[in-house]
Write an enzyme that holds these catalytic residues in place. Structure first.
Site, mmCIF file in Angstrom:
data_model
loop_
_atom_site.group_PDB
_atom_site.id
_atom_site.type_symbol
_atom_site.label_atom_id
_atom_site.label_comp_id
_atom_site.label_asym_id
_atom_site.label_seq_id
_atom_site.Cartn_x
_atom_site.Cartn_y
_atom_site.Cartn_z
ATOM 1 C CG ASP A 286 -0.193 0.134 2.578
ATOM 2 O OD1 ASP A 286 1.185 0.255 2.493
ATOM 3 O OD2 ASP A 286 -0.875 0.101 3.421
ATOM 4 C CG ASP B 257 -6.775 -5.211 0.863
ATOM 5 O OD1 ASP B 257 -6.989 -4.367 -0.093
ATOM 6 O OD2 ASP B 257 -6.425 -4.902 1.865
ATOM 7 C CB CYS C 173 -12.940 -26.716 4.988
ATOM 8 S SG CYS C 173 -11.458 -25.405 4.765
ATOM 9 C CB CYS D 160 -7.848 -25.779 5.178
ATOM 10 S SG CYS D 160 -8.694 -25.917 7.033
ATOM 11 C CB CYS E 46 -11.214 -28.804 7.782
ATOM 12 S SG CYS E 46 -11.705 -27.117 8.209
ATOM 13 C CG HIS F 97 -11.274 -22.755 8.439
ATOM 14 N ND1 HIS F 97 -11.831 -23.839 7.775
ATOM 15 C CD2 HIS F 97 -12.397 -22.089 8.722
ATOM 16 C CE1 HIS F 97 -12.923 -23.592 7.442
ATOM 17 N NE2 HIS F 97 -13.253 -22.391 8.155
#
Ligand SMILES: [Zn+2]
Length: 376
Positions: A99, A291, A329, A331, A334, A360
């Site tokens: 930024d 974002d 999920c 991930c 999970c 997650h």
């Protein structure tokens, strides 16, 4: 600027939706390509809180954000430059966007120091602020911001802008927009000057995006869009407190700016993405990049994303729950841990909780992005 024609096209639209304005694209940078639409997690202090670069790669993160002002104050852009740039400093080899520091300096202007003085003052030439670390005085100008971002060595840099609050002070929004326009021209000039070094070496300079301001006012937003898109930026961002914070207004702004945004440049709504629905709505309207700190912040504070809504892991109903956070999920969290275990880690304040929860929520966002890309 002559830079982009020397290299492959930096932004390519690979597919357009037949049912709405959404589009699939690809952005090429010095650290590889990434696809759009894309969610970019903020790594303010050159780290996405609680997770490492290996976790981010496994989650499928393609690009992340770093914060110019924070890194400039500590450890300093010169140190990062001397150590080979922010990619090698933080051990992340994929694209990074920084930024401009404008939002951060503006947010300081809402805070006060111990002596009751405002932490930041907006001037015509830049933003004067007191460091939150030691109270020392600093002035960030468009030139300084661009210089810092070049020293960090990121792939996409942002023009220095003044963030406008989400309120109806038209006179102020107009002044801030005019300053932003002047600063955009100065940012671009400095960027072009610093880019010569890259071009002389046959290297691609970082991409630079301009930022549209104008607060909540349709005429100002349109005026700002016309001005910013008339300059030679590689991408166009929508800035201001409203974007992502006030979603009904954000969607209104995107709708009326639709015809003013060039088709062939990436579009970025800054600070947007606190919920799946927000992302779905802007992707439909042709936004490519976003974002937001919410997914990682909410994870750390015990709020976990699921298809059925957010789950508060501190709730006692999870004490003996052997299910994963979300059965759909894929991930790491999970696949390996239960809600009961996460509830326990959260209750005893173990640091592993922060990592597992962040993995997650970020994967949830990336799965959403993958789904949206497929639907285009
Ligand atoms: Zn998961």
């Amino acid at each position: 600027m002559v830079t982009q024609c020397l290299f492959n096209k930096m932004f390519e639209i690979t597919k357009k939706s037949k049912k709405d304005k959404s589009r699939l694209g690809k952005i090429s940078t010095n650290h590889g390509d990434f696809q759009t639409p894309i969610f970019m997690p903020p790594g303010t202090q050159a780290t996405v809180k609680a997770v490492g670069p290996d976790d981010l790669a496994k989650i499928g993160i393609e690009i992340l954000l770093v914060n110019t002002l924070h890194l400039s104050l500590q450890p300093g852009e010169n140190l990062i430059y001397d150590l080979g740039g922010v990619h090698s400093f933080m051990g992340w080899s994929r694209p990074i966007l920084s930024d401009s520091g404008g939002f951060q300096a503006w947010s300081f202007s809402k805070n006060r120091t111990k002596n009751g003085k405002k932490m930041a003052k907006i001037r015509e030439d830049g933003i004067e602020f007191s460091s939150p670390i030691d109270g020392s005085k600093h002035l960030i100008t468009p030139e300084k911001s661009i210089e810092i971002q070049h020293k960090l060595g990121v792939d996409i840099i942002m023009a220095f802008d003044e963030c406008t609050p989400d309120n109806d002070d038209r006179e102020y929004a107009k002044k801030a927009m005019e300053r932003t326009h002047q600063w955009a021209q100065r940012s671009l000039k400095k960027h072009q000057e610093l880019s010569k070094v890259y071009l002389e070496k046959g290297k691609k300079p970082p991409l630079i995006f301009g930022i549209i301001q104008g607060g909540i006012f349709e005429d100002l937003r349109k005026e700002s869009a016309k001005f910013i898109t008339s300059l030679d930026f590689d991408g166009i961002a929508l800035g201001g407190e409203t974007i992502g914070y006030n979603m009904p207004r954000t969607l209104e702004i995107i709708d009326y700016l639709q015809d003013l945004l060039p088709e062939d440049k990436p579009r970025y709504t800054m600070g947007l993405g606190s919920s799946a629905q927000d992302i779905i709505e802007v992707v439909k309207r042709g936004i490519d990049m976003f974002d937001c700190v919410a997914p990682t912040r909410m994870a750390r504070h015990g709020s976990l994303y699921t298809e059925q809504g957010n789950l508060r892991i501190s709730n006692n109903c999870f004490e003996k729950d052997n299910n994963p956070i979300d059965k759909n999920c894929d991930c790491y969290t999970c696949q390996n841990f239960s809600r009961a275990y996460l509830h326990h880690l959260y209750s005893v304040k173990e640091s592993l909780y922060l990592r597992l929860a962040t993995i997650h929520n970020l994967r949830f966002m990336m799965n959403l992005i993958q789904r949206l890309r497929k639907e285009i």
